[in-house]
Design an enzyme around this catalytic site. Structure first.
Site, mmCIF file in Angstrom:
data_model
loop_
_atom_site.group_PDB
_atom_site.id
_atom_site.type_symbol
_atom_site.label_atom_id
_atom_site.label_comp_id
_atom_site.label_asym_id
_atom_site.label_seq_id
_atom_site.Cartn_x
_atom_site.Cartn_y
_atom_site.Cartn_z
ATOM 1 N N ASP A 70 114.375 38.607 26.328
ATOM 2 C CA ASP A 70 113.720 39.029 25.095
ATOM 3 C C ASP A 70 114.175 38.080 23.987
ATOM 4 O OD1 ASP A 70 112.515 40.800 23.070
ATOM 5 O OD2 ASP A 70 114.594 41.340 22.620
ATOM 6 N N ASP A 72 113.759 38.571 19.973
ATOM 7 C CA ASP A 72 114.277 39.105 18.717
ATOM 8 C C ASP A 72 115.545 39.919 18.923
ATOM 9 O OD1 ASP A 72 112.058 37.959 17.617
ATOM 10 O OD2 ASP A 72 110.955 39.835 17.362
ATOM 11 N N THR A 177 108.381 37.853 24.825
ATOM 12 C CA THR A 177 108.416 38.376 23.468
ATOM 13 C C THR A 177 107.046 38.799 22.966
ATOM 14 O OG1 THR A 177 108.929 37.799 21.160
ATOM 15 C CG2 THR A 177 108.228 36.005 22.620
ATOM 16 N N ASN A 248 112.522 49.494 23.969
ATOM 17 C CA ASN A 248 111.116 49.230 24.264
ATOM 18 C C ASN A 248 110.959 48.357 25.507
ATOM 19 O OD1 ASN A 248 110.034 50.637 22.026
ATOM 20 N ND2 ASN A 248 110.461 48.893 20.695
#
Length: 317
Positions: A70, A72, A177, A248
């Site tokens: 991922d 961020d 992402t 998430n």
């Protein structure tokens, strides 16, 4: 799609969009990887004073394994799309009228805290309208500059070292992402990674149409992208690793045999501990606050950093 017949029409449609977004991201990632062979790979960022981190499982030259990161708050401090927005605003890429409209929609998401489908679609449409008609090459060129200005010094050294361990073992390393695939591809190339899976905004003859391919690469769509790429690359997901900070991304983390929680939010930390997943936290002091915008609010476009643009505008008044 017959396998989705048991779902309600609404859930079936959402699942189909996730699959489409994932497949589009995987196709774009493999295309960017092929193009990267024609480019000079820039020197990777130094890891700084922080002691390099090593994975807690053996990383070997397994041609059927890869690592998925991922972006961020996992690889970069804050949200890449936030930093992109700052750079675009400074270059007067946004008009004041567009700023006002998009900022209102961003504020609604923050205050309501509910991902209402109609408002989500309105926000995405507004973001996409800002890049509509612009050339992909234009955004890529600007993105290179913005990386140097805002992102290069915000890479987490510990996560960078983890990615390098996979690269050193001969494995491919991909970013996954919700940020635009163009932005993610720039970051991946600058870090010497294999490539990136990101949200795909439709373009025709190199010009953005103002539409998404599928939906933003968020949540389940990330898992679909990883699954599609693994199939195309001949990977065994049980031998792969994935890294994320966000609950998430549990669907993506759950796909692989070696999931890592990096700088995890509280929900992911709890989930990871219950399942004995590995955790790494490179933050110091208080937990780092999330910087950026809700994933639902227009992540499919490079205009997603409007929150930063509004802040800059207020400072200048």
């Amino acid at each position: 799609m017959a396998a989705l017949g048991w779902l309600t029409p609404r859930r079936r449609s959402a699942t189909a969009r996730s699959v489409l977004a994932g497949e589009a991201a995987a196709e774009a990632a493999r295309k960017s990887e092929r193009q990267a062979h024609a480019l000079d790979v820039l020197e990777a960022l130094e890891t700084g004073a922080e002691k390099p981190a090593e994975p807690e499982f053996p990383v070997t030259g397994d041609e059927h394994a890869a690592a998925f990161f991922d972006l961020d708050n996992t690889v970069i401090k804050g949200a890449a799309i936030f930093h992109m927005g700052r750079g675009l605003y400074r270059r007067k890429f946004f008009q004041r009228r567009e700023l006002a409209r998009f900022a209102w929609q961003q504020a609604w998401f923050r205050l309501a805290g509910v991902e209402d489908p109609e408002h989500m679609q309105d926000a995405r449409d507004s973001a996409l309208s800002i890049i509509k008609g612009h050339r992909v090459s234009e955004l890529m060129e600007i993105g290179e500059e913005i990386y140097d200005e805002y992102m290069a010094e915000r890479i987490w050294p510990g996560t960078r070292a983890l990615a390098q361990a996979h690269l050193d073992a001969g494995q491919k390393v991909w970013l996954v992402t919700a940020a635009p695939v163009e932005t993610a591809t720039i970051i991946a190339r600058r870090l010497g990674l294999t490539g990136a899976l990101g949200t795909v905004a439709e373009s025709v003859d190199g010009v953005y149409t103002g539409r998404l391919v599928g939906e933003p690469l968020h949540g389940p769509a990330k898992a679909e992208a990883v699954r599609a790429l693994a199939a195309a690359e001949g990977l065994d997901l049980s031998r792969c690793a994935a890294y994320s900070d966000s609950s998430n991304d549990i669907p993506m983390l759950s796909l692989v045999g070696h999931p890592y929680a990096i700088n995890p939010d509280s929900k992911l930390r709890k989930y990871a501990r219950e399942r004995d997943w590995r955790l790494r936290d490179y933050r110091t002091g208080r937990k780092a606050a999330k910087v950026g915008i809700p994933a639902a609010a227009g992540v499919g476009a490079l205009a997603g950093g409007t929150a930063a643009a509004v802040a800059l505008h207020r400072r200048r008044r």
